[in-house]
Enzyme design. Structure first.
Site, PDB file in Angstrom:
ATOM      1  N   ARG A 181      33.786  37.520  41.327  1.00 60.97           N
ATOM      2  CA  ARG A 181      34.667  37.019  42.379  1.00 60.97           C
ATOM      3  C   ARG A 181      34.216  35.616  42.775  1.00 60.97           C
ATOM      4  O   ARG A 181      33.085  35.208  42.494  1.00 60.97           O
ATOM      5  CB  ARG A 181      34.581  37.937  43.619  1.00 60.97           C
ATOM      6  CG  ARG A 181      35.170  39.319  43.425  1.00 60.97           C
ATOM      7  CD  ARG A 181      36.686  39.311  43.422  1.00 60.97           C
ATOM      8  NE  ARG A 181      37.247  38.846  44.683  1.00 60.97           N
ATOM      9  CZ  ARG A 181      38.541  38.518  44.825  1.00 60.97           C
ATOM     10  NH1 ARG A 181      39.374  38.614  43.804  1.00 60.97           N
ATOM     11  NH2 ARG A 181      39.002  38.098  45.984  1.00 60.97           N
ATOM     12  N   ASP A 214      42.601  30.877  41.551  1.00 60.58           N
ATOM     13  CA  ASP A 214      41.840  30.518  42.755  1.00 60.58           C
ATOM     14  C   ASP A 214      40.596  29.650  42.538  1.00 60.58           C
ATOM     15  O   ASP A 214      40.438  28.626  43.169  1.00 60.58           O
ATOM     16  CB  ASP A 214      41.395  31.795  43.474  1.00 60.58           C
ATOM     17  CG  ASP A 214      42.558  32.731  43.770  1.00 60.58           C
ATOM     18  OD1 ASP A 214      43.708  32.412  43.422  1.00 60.58           O
ATOM     19  OD2 ASP A 214      42.305  33.798  44.352  1.00 60.58           O
ATOM     20  N   GLU A 249      41.896  43.810  35.620  1.00 62.89           N
ATOM     21  CA  GLU A 249      42.446  42.576  36.200  1.00 62.89           C
ATOM     22  C   GLU A 249      42.343  41.439  35.174  1.00 62.89           C
ATOM     23  O   GLU A 249      43.257  40.651  35.008  1.00 62.89           O
ATOM     24  CB  GLU A 249      41.652  42.258  37.476  1.00 62.89           C
ATOM     25  CG  GLU A 249      42.235  41.159  38.319  1.00 62.89           C
ATOM     26  CD  GLU A 249      41.437  40.957  39.600  1.00 62.89           C
ATOM     27  OE1 GLU A 249      40.369  41.612  39.761  1.00 62.89           O
ATOM     28  OE2 GLU A 249      41.871  40.154  40.444  1.00 62.89           O
ATOM     29  N   TYR A 309      36.215  35.505  36.830  1.00 57.91           N
ATOM     30  CA  TYR A 309      37.502  35.250  37.483  1.00 57.91           C
ATOM     31  C   TYR A 309      38.306  34.165  36.760  1.00 57.91           C
ATOM     32  O   TYR A 309      38.607  34.348  35.590  1.00 57.91           O
ATOM     33  CB  TYR A 309      37.173  34.924  38.943  1.00 57.91           C
ATOM     34  CG  TYR A 309      38.215  35.351  39.931  1.00 57.91           C
ATOM     35  CD1 TYR A 309      38.815  36.591  39.880  1.00 57.91           C
ATOM     36  CD2 TYR A 309      38.605  34.471  40.942  1.00 57.91           C
ATOM     37  CE1 TYR A 309      39.768  36.946  40.806  1.00 57.91           C
ATOM     38  CE2 TYR A 309      39.550  34.831  41.883  1.00 57.91           C
ATOM     39  CZ  TYR A 309      40.133  36.075  41.812  1.00 57.91           C
ATOM     40  OH  TYR A 309      41.074  36.419  42.729  1.00 57.91           O
TER      41      TYR A 309
HETATM   42  C1  2M8 Z   1      43.953  36.651  43.213  1.00 63.04           C
HETATM   43  O1  2M8 Z   1      44.063  35.905  44.417  1.00 63.04           O
HETATM   44  C2  2M8 Z   1      43.827  36.506  45.698  1.00 63.04           C
HETATM   45  C3  2M8 Z   1      44.315  35.510  46.723  1.00 63.04           C
HETATM   46  O2  2M8 Z   1      45.702  35.325  46.539  1.00 63.04           O
HETATM   47  C4  2M8 Z   1      42.353  36.857  45.922  1.00 63.04           C
HETATM   48  O3  2M8 Z   1      41.509  36.478  45.125  1.00 63.04           O
HETATM   49  O4  2M8 Z   1      42.059  37.508  46.921  1.00 63.04           O
HETATM   50  C5  2M8 Z   1      44.510  35.763  42.101  1.00 63.04           C
HETATM   51  O5  2M8 Z   1      44.183  36.267  40.840  1.00 63.04           O
HETATM   52  C6  2M8 Z   1      46.017  35.622  42.257  1.00 63.04           C
HETATM   53  O6  2M8 Z   1      46.574  34.949  41.160  1.00 63.04           O
HETATM   54  C7  2M8 Z   1      46.698  36.979  42.415  1.00 63.04           C
HETATM   55  O7  2M8 Z   1      48.051  36.782  42.728  1.00 63.04           O
HETATM   56  C8  2M8 Z   1      46.036  37.813  43.502  1.00 63.04           C
HETATM   57  C9  2M8 Z   1      46.567  39.245  43.563  1.00 63.04           C
HETATM   58  O8  2M8 Z   1      46.529  39.820  42.283  1.00 63.04           O
HETATM   59  O9  2M8 Z   1      44.637  37.893  43.292  1.00 63.04           O
END
Ligand code: 2M8
Length: 449
Positions: free
Chosen positions: A210, A177, A411, A367
């Site tokens: 984040r 992201d 994560e 992140y």
């Molecule tokens: C993260 O992305 C989401 C949006 O899709 C977020 O930040 O809210 C990313 O790390 C993405 O790669 C991942 O699929 C998702 C859910 O783990 O989180």
């Protein structure tokens, strides 16, 4: 680095812990990435989760992928998120924000209109070969193949330009992201959406781990813009259109899996192999010889975004007979070199950072701007194995799975210390630990060379 494959007793304990995470995050038809931060089904998460789940229950792994594939849009897209409406206040943007039921061709369940990197066909293949009998009994491939065909057709017909590369319309689509790859393009995206920006994510992860409020303003604005144009991929002025190395490399790798699937079904795999070769050839436009990696390209300016990120290395998943001559060796050199694994350095990381270790703006806790991610490291290890470097790949299995267990399946981690960041009990971290432990445990508990 003196490290080993995990020994059998250690692996048994680690497997139990990882399996428990996957059990807790299982909702009956799919696994949420994390019960607090990410309470819905995510597209590429489900693919990585299935790759681990197949060792615990081939059937559950199939159901995980089936549930995502059944949420496909009429145009073939597999949505980034399939919402659990009971949790609609717990994540933003919500199902109500997207209102997918009002968009033509949307499935019966509420979803986003965006997509994520196409790792699904490869996951389907890996789940299939894990238990041929269960796959055959449930006609898993027969059901998955037409859906995967439609998904890949969507990428080719709706996301690829005449030059053949698939573009992302939002940073969320890249899965990475807030990668530095997107900074310049985001600079021209307005930062004040009409919708109020909600941040339920900050209840589950600290703000310093984040994307920023400024980035979120732009994310919401872009999502509104795409939604308000019907998610139809026909908006000539869409201000964020980038050729992403992660998406294109995984698309090519998945086309090779499609060839295997087609052949297992008695069909012709050659068109899929040709498609993989076509994508890889198109990716030459993204090659940066100075950095020794693929980079992104901004379609608005035609310019390459010359930054080395872990996603730029994923073409390593393609074998030498698909890659241009010398490209596999060059990618291995970059992976092992000072920007990533730095194997000859004084303080090599235990996992590859998501962003160039030589970049002055790398942040090891923020992140996608530096920390190491388990899915990306797993992909790199697969790539090293595909290029004959099993010796190197094996060295990382122990430290990686140790960090996963010790930090409660975080994560992501600081690449150098292994300290956990983001949410915990994160599903793909647990699933890929299961995969590594199931495939690469040292039976005697002795050191491997
Ligand atoms: C993260 O992305 C989401 C949006 O899709 C977020 O930040 O809210 C990313 O790390 C993405 O790669 C991942 O699929 C998702 C859910 O783990 O989180």
């Amino acid at each position: 680095m003196t490290t080993t494959l995990p020994d059998a007793p250690g692996a048994t304990t680690a497997l139990a812990a990882a399996s428990a995470v996957l059990r807790r995050n299982w909702g009956g038809a799919y696994t949420v990435p994390a019960t607090g931060l990410y309470p819905h089904q995510w597209s590429w998460d489900s693919a990585f989760i299935a790759i681990g789940l197949r060792h615990l229950s081939a059937r559950r792994a199939q159901v995980e992928l089936d549930s995502l594939l059944s949420s496909q849009w009429a145009d073939g897209r597999l949505p980034q998120i399939v919402y659990d409406t009971r949790r609609d206040d717990d994540y933003a943007p919500s199902a109500a924000f997207w209102g997918s039921a009002d968009l033509p061709g949307s499935p019966a369940v509420p979803t986003t209109g965006l997509v994520q990197p196409p790792v699904h066909a490869w996951a389907v293949w890996l789940v299939h070969v894990q238990d041929l009998r269960e796959s055959g009994r449930r006609r898993f491939l027969e059901r998955a193949y037409p859906r995967l065909l439609a998904w890949h057709r969507y990428l080719r017909d709706r996301r690829a330009a005449a030059d053949g590369l698939a573009a992302v319309v939002h940073p969320w689509e890249s899965g990475t992201d807030n990668s530095p790859l997107w900074d310049d393009a985001l600079a021209r995206v307005p930062g004040v959406p009409r919708a109020a920006i909600e941040r339920p994510d900050l209840k589950h992860a600290s703000a310093g781990e984040r994307p920023s409020g400024k980035e979120y303003g732009k994310y919401f604005w872009l999502a509104e813009r795409y939604r308000d144009h019907g998610c139809a991929d026909v908006d000539p002025e869409h201000p964020f259109l980038l050729d992403d190395p992660t998406t294109n490399a995984l698309w090519a790798r998945s086309e090779l899996a499609m060839a295997d699937i087609a052949e297992a079904l008695g069909q012709d795999g050659a068109p899929h192999r040709a498609e993989a070769a076509r994508i890889v050839a198109a990716m030459e436009m993204l090659w940066d010889d100075g950095l020794g990696t693929y980079v992104a390209r901004d379609r608005a300016t035609g310019a390459l975004v010359r930054k080395a990120t872990v996603g730029g290395l994923l073409a390593l998943l393609l074998p030498d007979d698909v890659l241009p001559a010398g490209r596999g060796d060059a990618l291995v050199r970059t992976v092992l070199g000072r920007r990533f694994l730095d194997v000859d350095g004084a303080t090599p990381p235990i996992m590859a950072p998501s962003y160039d270790a030589c970049a002055p703006d790398l942040d090891p806790a923020l992140y996608w701007r530096g920390p190491a991610w388990f899915n990306m490291m797993w992909l790199l290890l697969e790539g090293l194995r595909a290029h004959g470097r099993t010796d190197v790949a094996d060295r990382y299995v122990g430290p990686m799975t140790d960090a996963a267990v010790r930090e409660d399946f975080p994560e992501y981690v600081n690449p150098w210390t292994g300290a956990g960041h983001g949410t915990r009990s994160f599903s793909w971290t647990a699933a890929l630990a299961v995969d590594l432990l199931s495939r690469h445990t040292h039976p005697e508990g002795a050191d491997t060379p």
